[in-house]
Write a protein that holds these residues in place. Structure first.
Motif, mmCIF file in Angstrom:
data_model
loop_
_atom_site.group_PDB
_atom_site.id
_atom_site.type_symbol
_atom_site.label_atom_id
_atom_site.label_comp_id
_atom_site.label_asym_id
_atom_site.label_seq_id
_atom_site.Cartn_x
_atom_site.Cartn_y
_atom_site.Cartn_z
ATOM 1 N N THR A 1 6.908 -8.530 7.603
ATOM 2 C CA THR A 1 5.747 -7.793 7.767
ATOM 3 C C THR A 1 4.671 -8.610 6.800
ATOM 4 O O THR A 1 4.808 -9.146 5.708
ATOM 5 C CB THR A 1 5.601 -6.258 7.596
ATOM 6 O OG1 THR A 1 6.194 -6.169 6.246
ATOM 7 C CG2 THR A 1 6.565 -5.760 8.726
ATOM 8 N N ASP B 1 5.717 1.421 3.332
ATOM 9 C CA ASP B 1 4.692 2.131 4.087
ATOM 10 C C ASP B 1 3.505 2.146 3.321
ATOM 11 O O ASP B 1 2.345 1.786 3.915
ATOM 12 C CB ASP B 1 5.175 3.637 4.055
ATOM 13 C CG ASP B 1 6.222 4.005 5.198
ATOM 14 O OD1 ASP B 1 6.330 3.041 5.858
ATOM 15 O OD2 ASP B 1 6.716 5.138 5.307
ATOM 16 N N ASN C 1 1.885 -1.487 3.787
ATOM 17 C CA ASN C 1 1.601 -1.652 5.235
ATOM 18 C C ASN C 1 0.164 -0.970 5.211
ATOM 19 O O ASN C 1 -0.793 -1.591 5.826
ATOM 20 C CB ASN C 1 2.577 -0.934 6.428
ATOM 21 C CG ASN C 1 1.793 -1.447 7.773
ATOM 22 O OD1 ASN C 1 1.606 -2.693 7.879
ATOM 23 N ND2 ASN C 1 2.165 -0.280 8.699
ATOM 24 N N GLN C 2 0.126 0.084 4.692
ATOM 25 C CA GLN C 2 -1.169 0.870 4.713
ATOM 26 C C GLN C 2 -2.431 0.066 3.875
ATOM 27 O O GLN C 2 -3.560 -0.305 4.370
ATOM 28 C CB GLN C 2 -1.101 2.068 4.110
ATOM 29 C CG GLN C 2 -0.168 3.008 4.833
ATOM 30 C CD GLN C 2 -0.092 4.370 4.102
ATOM 31 O OE1 GLN C 2 -0.553 4.823 2.947
ATOM 32 N NE2 GLN C 2 0.943 5.245 4.459
ATOM 33 N N SER C 3 -1.842 -0.594 2.684
ATOM 34 C CA SER C 3 -2.804 -1.495 1.876
ATOM 35 C C SER C 3 -3.310 -2.722 2.678
ATOM 36 O O SER C 3 -4.459 -2.766 2.934
ATOM 37 C CB SER C 3 -2.262 -1.712 0.654
ATOM 38 O OG SER C 3 -2.873 -2.690 -0.126
ATOM 39 N N TYR C 4 -2.195 -3.311 3.581
ATOM 40 C CA TYR C 4 -2.781 -4.294 4.283
ATOM 41 C C TYR C 4 -3.785 -4.190 5.385
ATOM 42 O O TYR C 4 -4.566 -4.943 5.626
ATOM 43 C CB TYR C 4 -1.525 -5.170 4.839
ATOM 44 C CG TYR C 4 -1.820 -6.484 5.511
ATOM 45 C CD1 TYR C 4 -2.141 -7.505 5.083
ATOM 46 C CD2 TYR C 4 -2.001 -6.147 6.728
ATOM 47 C CE1 TYR C 4 -2.565 -8.638 5.674
ATOM 48 C CE2 TYR C 4 -1.942 -7.289 7.783
ATOM 49 C CZ TYR C 4 -2.360 -8.444 7.099
ATOM 50 O OH TYR C 4 -2.707 -9.500 7.796
ATOM 51 N N ARG C 5 -3.413 -2.992 6.277
ATOM 52 C CA ARG C 5 -4.167 -2.533 7.147
ATOM 53 C C ARG C 5 -5.619 -2.329 6.525
ATOM 54 O O ARG C 5 -6.765 -2.719 7.192
ATOM 55 C CB ARG C 5 -3.772 -1.187 7.824
ATOM 56 C CG ARG C 5 -2.560 -1.681 8.650
ATOM 57 C CD ARG C 5 -2.185 -0.628 9.827
ATOM 58 N NE ARG C 5 -2.453 0.639 9.237
ATOM 59 C CZ ARG C 5 -1.277 1.509 8.723
ATOM 60 N NH1 ARG C 5 0.020 0.814 9.104
ATOM 61 N NH2 ARG C 5 -1.325 2.449 8.146
ATOM 62 N N SER C 6 -6.060 -1.941 5.447
ATOM 63 C CA SER C 6 -7.196 -1.309 4.869
ATOM 64 C C SER C 6 -7.923 -2.841 4.628
ATOM 65 O O SER C 6 -9.094 -2.887 4.631
ATOM 66 C CB SER C 6 -6.997 -0.489 3.674
ATOM 67 O OG SER C 6 -6.540 -1.441 2.549
ATOM 68 N N THR C 7 -7.246 -3.995 4.333
ATOM 69 C CA THR C 7 -8.178 -5.185 4.265
ATOM 70 C C THR C 7 -8.460 -5.703 5.610
ATOM 71 O O THR C 7 -9.246 -6.724 5.375
ATOM 72 C CB THR C 7 -7.244 -5.960 3.499
ATOM 73 O OG1 THR C 7 -6.110 -6.597 4.264
ATOM 74 C CG2 THR C 7 -6.727 -5.378 2.011
ATOM 75 N N GLN C 8 -7.928 -5.368 6.382
ATOM 76 C CA GLN C 8 -8.352 -5.944 7.752
ATOM 77 C C GLN C 8 -9.532 -5.255 8.559
ATOM 78 O O GLN C 8 -10.067 -5.591 9.656
ATOM 79 C CB GLN C 8 -7.147 -5.963 8.687
ATOM 80 C CG GLN C 8 -5.859 -6.586 8.125
ATOM 81 C CD GLN C 8 -5.929 -8.010 7.684
ATOM 82 O OE1 GLN C 8 -6.327 -8.910 8.823
ATOM 83 N NE2 GLN C 8 -5.979 -8.334 6.503
ATOM 84 N N ILE C 9 -9.903 -4.073 8.004
ATOM 85 C CA ILE C 9 -11.045 -3.365 8.493
ATOM 86 C C ILE C 9 -12.439 -3.969 8.235
ATOM 87 O O ILE C 9 -12.577 -4.474 7.336
ATOM 88 C CB ILE C 9 -11.010 -1.837 7.967
ATOM 89 C CG1 ILE C 9 -9.496 -1.124 8.425
ATOM 90 C CG2 ILE C 9 -12.180 -1.126 8.500
ATOM 91 C CD1 ILE C 9 -9.630 0.211 8.008
#
Length: 304
Positions: free
Chosen positions: A161, A293, A296-304
Motif C-alpha cells: 500500500t 490504518d 493509510n489515513q495519513s497518506y490519504r490526508s496528503t492527497q486532498i
C-alpha cells in the motif's frame, strides 16, 4: 536430522542476505569465527555444503538455497502462529516491528510513529533502518511485520500500500549553470541535467539505482565526481560546488538553512512512492493493523 537450531538458521539467512561473514557478524552482533563454526557444524550434521566460499564472500549452493527456504518457511509459520494467538487478546500490548529505508525515516515515518506510540503506549516498537533489499529480506524471513521502502523493487511476494509520495528533485548551488532555472522550482527534464557532474550517494541504494537505470536508458552515464554515504553529506558537497545532486521528496527538509535551489524532475519514472509491504496471507496482530490504518489515513490526508 538433529533438532532445528533457530540461532544457526538465522545466521544462514543473514549470510544469504549479506553475502559476507563480516557483515552478517556485525548485523547479528556475533563474532565472525562463531558464525563460521556454527555453519561448519551444521554442514557436517547435514552432510551437505550450504555455502560456496571465496575472497569476495559467500553464496548459497543449491543445497543451501533449499535449506534457507525451509528456514524461512519455518520462521514464517512460527510468526503467523504467534500472531494468530494475539487475536484472542484484547488488542492491547504486543509489538510492532518495522524495517525501514532511510528515506522513510527522514520523511513522515517518525511523526506517524510518535502518534502511534501516543495512542498505543503498551505496544513495543522495534524500528530497524535497512537498505531496501535487506528490509524486504527481513520481511520475507518473518523478522519484521512490515517493510517501508522505495517502489522500484520486486514486490510480487508481498502485499503493498502507498505510504508517501517521494518524487525525485534536482538540487544545485545558486551559482551553478542550472541555478537560475532550478530557482523557479518548475519541473525539469532529466535530459537537461544528466550531462552535469553529480554528487552520488549510496552506491547500491534505491535512488542511485533509479537514476543509473534512467541514464542507461537515455544512453548516458552519470558523471559522479564524488560519492558520499549520506544525504546530509550530499547536501554539503553540493553546497561546496562539487556538482548537482538528486534528492527524494522525503529528504528535501535537509535543504533548510542552505541557499541551494531545487526543482522536481518531470519524467513519470521520477514520480516515485514509498510503499508499505507485508507478507501475503500472513496473519496480522492488532498492533500491526492499527499502524497500517494510521499510515493509510495519513497518506490519504496528503492527497486532498
Amino acid at each position: 536430522m538433529t533438532n532445528f537450531d533457530p540461532v544457526t538458521a538465522r545466521l544462514v539467512l543473514a549470510l544469504a542476505r549479506d553475502g559476507s561473514i563480516a557483515k552478517a557478524a556485525e548485523r547479528e552482533s556475533i563474532a565472525p569465527s562463531a558464525i563460521s563454526r556454527r555453519i561448519a557444524d551444521l554442514e557436517s550434521r547435514l552432510g551437505a555444503v550450504l555455502f560456496d566460499r571465496s575472497a569476495l564472500g559467500v553464496t548459497l549452493t543449491h543445497a543451501g538455497t533449499a535449506y534457507a527456504e525451509g528456514c524461512r518457511r519455518i520462521f514464517r509459520e512460527i510468526a503467523d502462529l504467534e500472531t494468530g494467538m494475539t487475536r484472542f487478546a484484547s488488542g492491547q500490548g504486543g509489538q510492532l516491528r518495522i524495517a525501514s529505508s532511510s528515506s522513510a525515516l527522514s520523511g513522515r515515518l517518525p511523526e506517524i510513529l510518535a502518534e502511534y506510540a501516543s495512542a498505543h503506549p503498551d505496544v513495543a516498537l522495534d524500528i530497524r533502518e535497512m537498505v531496501a533489499r535487506a528490509a524486504l529480506s527481513a520481511l520475507e524471513d518473518a523478522q519484521v511485520d512490515v517493510a517501508i521502502v522505495a517502489d522500484n523493487y520486486d514486490f510480487t511476494r508481498f502485499e503493498v500500500t502507498p505510504f508517501e509520495d517521494d518524487h525525485v528533485w534536482v538540487i544545485a548551488s545558486p551559482d551553478h549553470s542550472l541555478g537560475t532555472q532550478l530557482a523557479k522550482s518548475k519541473p525539469i527534464s532529466f535530459d537537461e541535467v544528466v550531462h552535469y557532474e553529480v554528487v552520488g550517494v549510496h552506491h547500491t541504494g534505491a535512488l542511485d539505482r533509479l537514476l543509473n537505470e534512467a541514464a542507461h536508458k537515455a544512453g548516458r552515464t552519470l558523471g559522479q565526481r564524488v560519492n558520499v554515504e549520506s544525504f546530509p553529506s550530499l547536501v554539503r558537497m553540493v553546497e561546496a560546488g562539487f556538482g548537482i545532486g538528486f534528492l527524494r521528496n522525503s529528504s528535501i527538509h535537509l535543504l533548510a538553512g542552505t541557499d541551494l535551489v531545487y526543482a522536481p524532475l518531470s519524467e513519470d519514472w521520477a514520480k516515485r512512492q514509498l510503499l508499505i509491504a507485508r507478507r501475503k496471507k500472513g496473519a496480522l496482530a492488532a498492533s500491526v493493523h492499527a499502524f497500517l490504518d494510521l499510515a493509510n489515513q495519513s497518506y490519504r490526508s496528503t492527497q486532498i
